[in-house]
Design a protein around this motif. Structure first.
Motif, PDB file in Angstrom:
ATOM      1  N   THR A 133      -7.277   4.441  -5.120  1.00  0.00           N
ATOM      2  CA  THR A 133      -5.853   4.616  -5.412  1.00  0.00           C
ATOM      3  C   THR A 133      -5.300   3.435  -6.199  1.00  0.00           C
ATOM      4  N   LEU A 134      -5.635   2.218  -5.788  1.00  0.00           N
ATOM      5  CA  LEU A 134      -5.174   1.041  -6.541  1.00  0.00           C
ATOM      6  C   LEU A 134      -5.675   1.093  -7.982  1.00  0.00           C
ATOM      7  N   THR A 135      -6.925   1.499  -8.150  1.00  0.00           N
ATOM      8  CA  THR A 135      -7.491   1.595  -9.500  1.00  0.00           C
ATOM      9  C   THR A 135      -6.724   2.607 -10.338  1.00  0.00           C
ATOM     10  N   SER A 136      -6.504   3.774  -9.780  1.00  0.00           N
ATOM     11  CA  SER A 136      -5.799   4.832 -10.504  1.00  0.00           C
ATOM     12  C   SER A 136      -4.368   4.429 -10.853  1.00  0.00           C
ATOM     13  N   ARG A 137      -3.653   3.853  -9.884  1.00  0.00           N
ATOM     14  CA  ARG A 137      -2.265   3.483 -10.135  1.00  0.00           C
ATOM     15  C   ARG A 137      -2.158   2.368 -11.173  1.00  0.00           C
ATOM     16  N   LEU A 185       0.818  -1.206   0.000  1.00  0.00           N
ATOM     17  CA  LEU A 185       0.000   0.000   0.000  1.00  0.00           C
ATOM     18  C   LEU A 185       0.855   1.261   0.000  1.00  0.00           C
ATOM     19  N   GLU A 186       1.936   1.239   0.745  1.00  0.00           N
ATOM     20  CA  GLU A 186       2.804   2.412   0.802  1.00  0.00           C
ATOM     21  C   GLU A 186       3.424   2.701  -0.558  1.00  0.00           C
ATOM     22  N   GLU A 187       3.826   1.640  -1.276  1.00  0.00           N
ATOM     23  CA  GLU A 187       4.405   1.812  -2.617  1.00  0.00           C
ATOM     24  C   GLU A 187       3.405   2.489  -3.557  1.00  0.00           C
ATOM     25  N   LEU A 188       2.132   2.172  -3.377  1.00  0.00           N
ATOM     26  CA  LEU A 188       1.097   2.714  -4.249  1.00  0.00           C
ATOM     27  C   LEU A 188       0.536   4.046  -3.749  1.00  0.00           C
ATOM     28  N   GLY A 189       0.962   4.490  -2.578  1.00  0.00           N
ATOM     29  CA  GLY A 189       0.554   5.789  -2.080  1.00  0.00           C
ATOM     30  C   GLY A 189      -0.685   5.790  -1.216  1.00  0.00           C
ATOM     31  N   VAL A 190      -1.017   4.639  -0.614  1.00  0.00           N
ATOM     32  CA  VAL A 190      -2.184   4.543   0.272  1.00  0.00           C
ATOM     33  C   VAL A 190      -1.731   4.725   1.722  1.00  0.00           C
ATOM     34  N   SER A 191      -2.448   5.550   2.470  1.00  0.00           N
ATOM     35  CA  SER A 191      -2.117   5.789   3.877  1.00  0.00           C
ATOM     36  C   SER A 191      -2.590   4.629   4.742  1.00  0.00           C
ATOM     37  N   THR A 192      -1.774   4.220   5.684  1.00  0.00           N
ATOM     38  CA  THR A 192      -2.169   3.200   6.656  1.00  0.00           C
ATOM     39  C   THR A 192      -1.937   3.732   8.067  1.00  0.00           C
ATOM     40  N   ARG A 193      -2.672   3.180   9.027  1.00  0.00           N
ATOM     41  CA  ARG A 193      -2.534   3.581  10.426  1.00  0.00           C
ATOM     42  C   ARG A 193      -2.405   2.336  11.282  1.00  0.00           C
ATOM     43  N   LEU A 194      -1.453   2.377  12.226  1.00  0.00           N
ATOM     44  CA  LEU A 194      -1.284   1.276  13.165  1.00  0.00           C
ATOM     45  C   LEU A 194      -2.459   1.260  14.138  1.00  0.00           C
ATOM     46  N   TYR A 195      -3.084   0.106  14.268  1.00  0.00           N
ATOM     47  CA  TYR A 195      -4.179  -0.052  15.239  1.00  0.00           C
ATOM     48  C   TYR A 195      -3.638  -0.675  16.521  1.00  0.00           C
ATOM     49  N   GLN A 196      -3.007  -1.814  16.403  1.00  0.00           N
ATOM     50  CA  GLN A 196      -2.221  -2.403  17.473  1.00  0.00           C
ATOM     51  C   GLN A 196      -1.209  -3.302  16.801  1.00  0.00           C
ATOM     52  N   GLU A 197      -0.294  -3.852  17.566  1.00  0.00           N
ATOM     53  CA  GLU A 197       0.812  -4.591  16.967  1.00  0.00           C
ATOM     54  C   GLU A 197       0.306  -5.653  15.985  1.00  0.00           C
ATOM     55  N   GLY A 198       0.809  -5.551  14.742  1.00  0.00           N
ATOM     56  CA  GLY A 198       0.460  -6.523  13.712  1.00  0.00           C
ATOM     57  C   GLY A 198      -0.775  -6.176  12.905  1.00  0.00           C
ATOM     58  N   TYR A 199      -1.532  -5.155  13.309  1.00  0.00           N
ATOM     59  CA  TYR A 199      -2.776  -4.803  12.634  1.00  0.00           C
ATOM     60  C   TYR A 199      -2.736  -3.336  12.196  1.00  0.00           C
ATOM     61  N   TYR A 200      -2.912  -3.117  10.910  1.00  0.00           N
ATOM     62  CA  TYR A 200      -2.982  -1.767  10.371  1.00  0.00           C
ATOM     63  C   TYR A 200      -4.335  -1.583   9.690  1.00  0.00           C
ATOM     64  N   THR A 201      -4.818  -0.352   9.651  1.00  0.00           N
ATOM     65  CA  THR A 201      -6.063  -0.060   8.957  1.00  0.00           C
ATOM     66  C   THR A 201      -5.808   0.917   7.819  1.00  0.00           C
ATOM     67  N   ALA A 202      -6.719   0.893   6.842  1.00  0.00           N
ATOM     68  CA  ALA A 202      -6.677   1.848   5.740  1.00  0.00           C
ATOM     69  C   ALA A 202      -8.103   2.176   5.352  1.00  0.00           C
TER      70      ALA A 202
END
Length: 265
Positions: free
Chosen positions: A109-113, A84-101
């Motif tokens: 963003t995936l569609t556009s890229r 996701l980071e390579e494609l420019g999507v923001s992620t947020r840490l929720y707790q260890e091992g789990y990120y949300t977007a």
């Protein structure tokens, strides 16, 4: 200058015909514009391969838009965040091992890229069959989704492709066609479509990546279609495995294409 409806119509027709004429002979045809298909399209196009994505629905992005039960957030595990980071999507840490977007940001963003990398997406087009030769699958047979929905008897058109990726999710649309036409020939333990099992997120995420592979000469499976083909469980609104599967299938297809004899110009 007054607007002329005839020019508006002609512009749409001319540009669409130009676009579809340009994809009649592909390196890779991707069926399904969900997360795995979009990442695969982006990766293969970025690597210089001629790719197009076909989606039977009007909208693209697969199950990402709705997040979990219309709460439009998705979860990804840490090892998938780099996609996701390579494609420019923001992620947020929720707790260890789990990120949300944000689901809408991710899908759009995936569609556009994917498109900007050079993999056009043809929506509202259904794959109803494959083009097959003794050596394996060499293309797709497509028709308007609206034709199929209306039950009209309209002959389809064909597109050639040196490799096909089934990224149609739970429906395994391409694999299902192959099983019907040449039963018992799939590269699964039983030789047939194994079918999706009930939810087990941890096992499903692991198996999504493990099951991303070729399943018939010229045909590869990715994302939930890989799990459904090989009998893995569903995972729900966590999408890391699908993103990683899209990247893996692109690498497998790239290597496969490089191993084929060069086509004469």
């Amino acid at each position: 200058m007054p607007l002329d409806e005839r020019i508006i119509t002609k512009a749409i027709i001319d540009r669409y015909f130009e676009k579809i004429r340009g994809i009649l002979n592909l390196d890779a045809a991707i069926v399904g514009a969900g997360p795995a298909g979009l990442v695969a399209g982006y990766c293969l196009a970025s690597a210089g391969k001629k790719v197009a994505v076909f989606e039977r629905k009007l909208s693209v992005g697969g199950g990402m838009w709705g997040g979990g039960m219309l709460f439009n957030e998705i979860v990804v595990q840490e090892e998938a965040c780099h996609v996701l980071e390579e494609l420019g999507v923001s992620t947020r840490l929720y707790q260890e091992g789990y990120y949300t977007a944000d689901a809408v940001e991710t899908a759009s963003t995936l569609t556009s890229r994917c498109v900007k990398a050079g993999a056009p997406i043809f929506n509202a087009l259904s794959v109803e069959d494959v083009v097959m030769r003794p050596e394996g699958i060499v293309g797709l047979v497509v028709n308007w989704t609206a034709v199929n929905m209306a039950g009209l008897h309209v002959d389809p058109l064909a597109i050639r492709a040196r490799a096909v990726i089934d990224a149609t999710g739970h429906d395994t649309e391409v694999v299902s066609v192959v099983q019907k036409k040449v039963p018992g020939r799939l590269k699964t333990p039983s030789g047939s479509l194994e079918g999706e099992k009930s939810m087990w997120s941890d096992e499903a995420e692991r198996l999504t990546l493990e099951n991303t592979r070729d399943v018939f000469p010229g045909l590869f499976v990715a994302g939930m279609a890989a799990n459904a083909t090989f009998g893995g469980p569903r995972m729900g609104p966590i999408f890391g495995g699908m993103l990683l599967s899209g990247k893996k299938v692109a690498e497998l297809v790239f290597a496969y294409l490089e191993s084929l004899p060069k086509e004469s110009s």
